[in-house]
Design an enzyme around this catalytic site. Structure first.
Site, PDB file in Angstrom:
ATOM      1  N   ASP A   9      44.377  41.366  35.020  1.00  0.00           N
ATOM      2  CA  ASP A   9      43.015  40.595  35.035  1.00  0.00           C
ATOM      3  C   ASP A   9      42.696  40.040  33.694  1.00  0.00           C
ATOM      4  O   ASP A   9      43.531  40.177  32.807  1.00  0.00           O
ATOM      5  CB  ASP A   9      41.877  41.737  35.275  1.00  0.00           C
ATOM      6  CG  ASP A   9      40.501  41.043  35.500  1.00  0.00           C
ATOM      7  OD1 ASP A   9      40.546  40.050  36.131  1.00  0.00           O
ATOM      8  OD2 ASP A   9      39.718  41.673  34.874  1.00  0.00           O
ATOM      9  N   SER A  10      41.917  39.088  33.753  1.00  0.00           N
ATOM     10  CA  SER A  10      41.379  38.508  32.546  1.00  0.00           C
ATOM     11  C   SER A  10      40.780  39.508  31.398  1.00  0.00           C
ATOM     12  O   SER A  10      40.824  39.287  30.261  1.00  0.00           O
ATOM     13  CB  SER A  10      40.212  37.495  32.678  1.00  0.00           C
ATOM     14  OG  SER A  10      39.171  37.996  33.166  1.00  0.00           O
ATOM     15  N   CYS A  72      42.127  39.916  40.031  1.00  0.00           N
ATOM     16  CA  CYS A  72      41.266  39.027  39.380  1.00  0.00           C
ATOM     17  C   CYS A  72      41.055  37.947  40.647  1.00  0.00           C
ATOM     18  O   CYS A  72      42.065  37.328  40.893  1.00  0.00           O
ATOM     19  CB  CYS A  72      41.673  38.353  38.294  1.00  0.00           C
ATOM     20  SG  CYS A  72      40.674  36.993  37.691  1.00  0.00           S
ATOM     21  N   ASN A  73      39.779  37.697  41.274  1.00  0.00           N
ATOM     22  CA  ASN A  73      39.613  36.741  42.264  1.00  0.00           C
ATOM     23  C   ASN A  73      39.959  35.068  41.622  1.00  0.00           C
ATOM     24  O   ASN A  73      40.561  34.379  42.422  1.00  0.00           O
ATOM     25  CB  ASN A  73      38.338  36.817  42.746  1.00  0.00           C
ATOM     26  CG  ASN A  73      38.306  38.152  43.530  1.00  0.00           C
ATOM     27  OD1 ASN A  73      37.754  39.017  43.129  1.00  0.00           O
ATOM     28  ND2 ASN A  73      38.233  37.880  44.781  1.00  0.00           N
ATOM     29  N   CYS A 184      34.282  38.956  42.506  1.00  0.00           N
ATOM     30  CA  CYS A 184      34.686  39.006  41.144  1.00  0.00           C
ATOM     31  C   CYS A 184      34.894  40.538  40.741  1.00  0.00           C
ATOM     32  O   CYS A 184      33.919  41.292  41.112  1.00  0.00           O
ATOM     33  CB  CYS A 184      33.851  38.290  40.093  1.00  0.00           C
ATOM     34  SG  CYS A 184      34.361  38.436  38.483  1.00  0.00           S
ATOM     35  N   THR A 185      36.092  40.835  40.443  1.00  0.00           N
ATOM     36  CA  THR A 185      36.041  42.288  40.158  1.00  0.00           C
ATOM     37  C   THR A 185      35.298  42.911  39.044  1.00  0.00           C
ATOM     38  O   THR A 185      35.164  44.129  38.940  1.00  0.00           O
ATOM     39  CB  THR A 185      37.666  42.519  39.871  1.00  0.00           C
ATOM     40  OG1 THR A 185      38.153  41.787  38.788  1.00  0.00           O
ATOM     41  CG2 THR A 185      38.467  42.389  40.958  1.00  0.00           C
ATOM     42  N   HIS A 186      35.025  41.963  38.085  1.00  0.00           N
ATOM     43  CA  HIS A 186      34.002  42.506  37.091  1.00  0.00           C
ATOM     44  C   HIS A 186      32.646  42.818  37.612  1.00  0.00           C
ATOM     45  O   HIS A 186      31.924  43.776  36.851  1.00  0.00           O
ATOM     46  CB  HIS A 186      33.783  41.387  35.969  1.00  0.00           C
ATOM     47  CG  HIS A 186      34.712  41.180  34.915  1.00  0.00           C
ATOM     48  ND1 HIS A 186      35.961  40.433  35.030  1.00  0.00           N
ATOM     49  CD2 HIS A 186      34.740  41.519  33.694  1.00  0.00           C
ATOM     50  CE1 HIS A 186      36.601  40.706  34.098  1.00  0.00           C
ATOM     51  NE2 HIS A 186      36.075  41.159  33.153  1.00  0.00           N
TER      52      HIS A 186
HETATM   53  N1  DGL Z   1      37.612  39.528  37.056  1.00  0.00           N
HETATM   54  C1  DGL Z   1      37.650  38.115  37.480  1.00  0.00           C
HETATM   55  C2  DGL Z   1      37.728  37.863  38.819  1.00  0.00           C
HETATM   56  O1  DGL Z   1      37.592  38.546  39.695  1.00  0.00           O
HETATM   57  C3  DGL Z   1      37.422  36.960  36.419  1.00  0.00           C
HETATM   58  C4  DGL Z   1      36.295  37.137  35.488  1.00  0.00           C
HETATM   59  C5  DGL Z   1      36.471  36.082  34.338  1.00  0.00           C
HETATM   60  O2  DGL Z   1      37.282  36.067  33.731  1.00  0.00           O
HETATM   61  O3  DGL Z   1      35.510  35.051  34.535  1.00  0.00           O
HETATM   62  O4  DGL Z   1      37.217  36.541  39.173  1.00  0.00           O
END
Ligand code: DGL
Length: 266
Positions: A9-10, A72-73, A184-186
């Site tokens: 992930d990021s 990460c989506n 978004c996983t965050h």
């Molecule tokens: N966790 C990420 C997602 O699922 C990316 C968040 C990001 O880096 O902007 O999209």
């Protein structure tokens, strides 16, 4: 050593998917790679994200893993097809849970809000998914990029977070909606706070369980049963994470996720 499964992930968002994998596939060992130097991805251009993901996954595959989960989506939308062309090991991506949300709300005559990063919402992958499943046009989109920043600062609650969530959902007639999809996983870290803020008839769903079930099925089909113990090695932008303080942060995240799960089932 047995070959491990990598999660990418990021930043810390993918930990939410890894947490699910540790429950469903406890006999695997894992690598977790966070591209913290370059997070967030969701407000970048697609070509930049493609390059960052390609570099990170190149490093990960070099560690000799048996599958990579793009947890990460945003990275999935921008780069998963390229990665699948490049590597012969399974590359598993995220898919926002739009389909189950549309099925349920179509029946209930309610609408759906899909939340994600700006890049995910712009991308063809999500657009195609919505075109395929949303025949009644009941899906609305809501970018929530600040939640990624709050999460990367380990700011999961407090006035700033609640004010942001309230103001972003403020323009929706929420009684018309039945489900909010977390794309978004965050955003998973904010599930409890979202549940507190949104009216109680709204479900909050995500694609984590679906992604991990898919991973499990793929591993079973390949006949490569795990021989590990749920060990995780963490990397941040190519550097191993060894400092106690960093590892303690990971424990904090696991605790938040476990508490959310206990609250759900308790
Ligand atoms: N966790 C990420 C997602 O699922 C990316 C968040 C990001 O880096 O902007 O999209």
């Amino acid at each position: 050593m047995t070959r491990r499964i990598a999660f990418f992930d990021s930043g810390i968002g993918g930990i939410t998917v890894l947490h699910e994998a540790l429950r469903l596939l406890p006999h695997e060992d894992y690598i977790y790679y966070a591209d913290t130097l370059n997070a967030p991805y969701g407000t970048r251009e697609k070509h930049e994200v493609k390059k960052l993901v390609s570099d990170a996954v190149g490093f990960i595959v070099h560690q000799g893993v048996k599958a990579v989960v793009i947890a990460c989506n945003t990275a999935t939308s921008a780069a998963v097809e390229d990665l699948r062309r490049l590597y012969s090991i399974p590359i598993i991506g995220m898919e926002p849970a739009v389909k189950p949300a549309v099925e349920k709300n179509g029946r209930d005559h309610k609408r759906v809000i899909v939340t994600a990063t700006p890049l995910t919402l712009k991308e063809e992958k999500l657009r195609n998914l919505i075109d395929r499943v949303d025949n009644e046009h009941i899906v609305d989109l809501l970018p929530l990029p600040e939640l990624v920043k709050f999460a990367e600062r380990y700011e999961f609650s407090g006035e700033e977070v609640t004010d942001y969530i309230r103001s972003e959902f403020g323009s929706f007639e929420l009684e018309q909606y039945g489900t909010v999809v977390l794309g978004c996983t965050h955003f998973i870290y904010f599930k409890s706070i979202l549940a507190d803020i949104l009216p109680s008839h709204i479900d909050i769903i995500d694609g984590n369980r679906g992604t991990v079930s898919n991973l499990k099925k793929i591993m079973e089909n390949r006949g490569e049963p795990g021989e590990g113990y749920g060990r995780v090695e963490f990397f941040c932008s190519g550097e191993p994470v060894t400092e106690a303080a960093e590892l303690e942060k990971m424990n904090i995240l696991f605790r938040i996720l476990s508490d959310q799960n206990n609250k759900k089932t308790g």
